[in-house]
Design a protein around this motif. Sequence first.
Motif, short mmCIF file in Angstrom:
data_model
loop_
_atom_site.label_atom_id
_atom_site.label_comp_id
_atom_site.label_asym_id
_atom_site.label_seq_id
_atom_site.Cartn_x
_atom_site.Cartn_y
_atom_site.Cartn_z
N ALA A 1 0.87 -1.17 0.00
CA ALA A 1 0.00 0.00 0.00
C ALA A 1 0.91 1.22 0.00
O ALA A 1 1.97 1.22 0.63
CB ALA A 1 -0.89 0.01 1.24
N THR A 2 0.51 2.25 -0.73
CA THR A 2 1.27 3.50 -0.78
C THR A 2 0.33 4.65 -0.48
O THR A 2 -0.76 4.74 -1.06
CB THR A 2 1.92 3.70 -2.17
N PHE A 3 0.78 5.53 0.41
CA PHE A 3 -0.03 6.69 0.80
C PHE A 3 0.80 7.95 0.74
O PHE A 3 1.99 7.93 1.04
CB PHE A 3 -0.53 6.54 2.25
N ALA A 4 0.16 9.04 0.39
CA ALA A 4 0.78 10.36 0.54
C ALA A 4 0.32 10.89 1.90
O ALA A 4 -0.85 10.79 2.25
CB ALA A 4 0.33 11.30 -0.56
N VAL A 5 1.27 11.40 2.67
CA VAL A 5 0.96 11.91 4.00
C VAL A 5 1.45 13.36 4.12
O VAL A 5 2.31 13.79 3.35
CB VAL A 5 1.60 11.03 5.10
N LYS A 6 0.91 14.04 5.08
CA LYS A 6 1.27 15.45 5.25
C LYS A 6 2.72 15.61 5.72
O LYS A 6 3.47 16.41 5.18
CB LYS A 6 0.31 16.12 6.23
N THR A 7 3.09 14.86 6.75
CA THR A 7 4.44 14.99 7.33
C THR A 7 4.91 13.64 7.83
O THR A 7 4.14 12.86 8.37
CB THR A 7 4.43 15.97 8.53
N LEU A 8 6.21 13.38 7.65
CA LEU A 8 6.84 12.16 8.16
C LEU A 8 7.84 12.54 9.26
O LEU A 8 8.25 13.70 9.36
CB LEU A 8 7.56 11.44 7.02
N PRO A 9 8.27 11.57 10.06
CA PRO A 9 9.24 11.89 11.10
C PRO A 9 10.48 12.59 10.55
O PRO A 9 10.99 12.22 9.49
CB PRO A 9 9.61 10.51 11.66
N LYS A 10 10.93 13.60 11.26
CA LYS A 10 12.10 14.40 10.88
C LYS A 10 11.95 15.02 9.50
O LYS A 10 12.93 15.33 8.84
CB LYS A 10 13.38 13.57 10.98
N ASN A 11 10.74 15.15 9.02
CA ASN A 11 10.43 15.69 7.69
C ASN A 11 11.05 14.87 6.56
O ASN A 11 11.46 15.40 5.52
CB ASN A 11 10.84 17.16 7.58
N ALA A 12 11.10 13.57 6.76
CA ALA A 12 11.60 12.66 5.71
C ALA A 12 10.69 12.76 4.50
O ALA A 12 9.52 13.14 4.60
CB ALA A 12 11.62 11.23 6.24
N MET A 13 11.21 12.38 3.34
CA MET A 13 10.43 12.38 2.11
C MET A 13 9.72 11.05 1.90
O MET A 13 8.75 10.97 1.16
CB MET A 13 11.34 12.68 0.91
N ILE A 14 10.23 9.98 2.56
CA ILE A 14 9.68 8.64 2.37
C ILE A 14 9.92 7.82 3.64
O ILE A 14 10.91 8.00 4.35
CB ILE A 14 10.34 7.93 1.16
N GLU A 15 8.97 6.93 3.92
CA GLU A 15 9.10 5.96 5.00
C GLU A 15 8.49 4.65 4.50
O GLU A 15 7.45 4.66 3.86
CB GLU A 15 8.38 6.42 6.25
N ILE A 16 9.19 3.55 4.78
CA ILE A 16 8.69 2.23 4.36
C ILE A 16 8.81 1.26 5.53
O ILE A 16 9.84 1.22 6.20
CB ILE A 16 9.47 1.66 3.15
#
Length: 178
Positions: free
Chosen positions: A157-172
Amino acid sequence: FPRTLVIFFKMFSRLLLTKRTLSSFLCNYSKNIKMSNNIEEPPLKKQKLENGKEEIVTSDAPAAIGPYSQAIKANGMIFVSGCIALKSDTMEFVSDEIEGQTKQVMENMGAILRAAGSNFSKVVKTTILLQDMNDFVTVNGIYASYFNEDSPKPARATFAVKTLPKNAMIEIDCIALE
């Protein structure tokens, strides 16, 4: 009677101190032997938890930045927490571009899988979180290169999110077989 009890506790505490000192000495002695023989200890720590869960920790991937484990092994499955593109030695982002961050995320995940005794061929499910869905095609190309072309790809599953930890661009994150 109370005096005998005090003497007993003093002797017991000395015994514990001696046991800890001996244990510490033996631990350091064995490390020195391994170092002198140029044998490296794997950067792996497995800690059995309650209910048959096992915590997986490796220095080859960034340490958890919150109250969670890098991975948990339970019932033949490995549950890898969300990985972001931090380098394990500096805890800084490897790049400010999606290509570099995606590669680093996959390398971090691979290190955790190896520490758990698994690899990308045993991954059955992933979840990708993107800061920008416009990076989807770029991420797909890099992500696909980590999986064998001849075997089934994991469910995802792939989602666009508003913010990730430490302002990362991607998390998997992923779930894999042992």
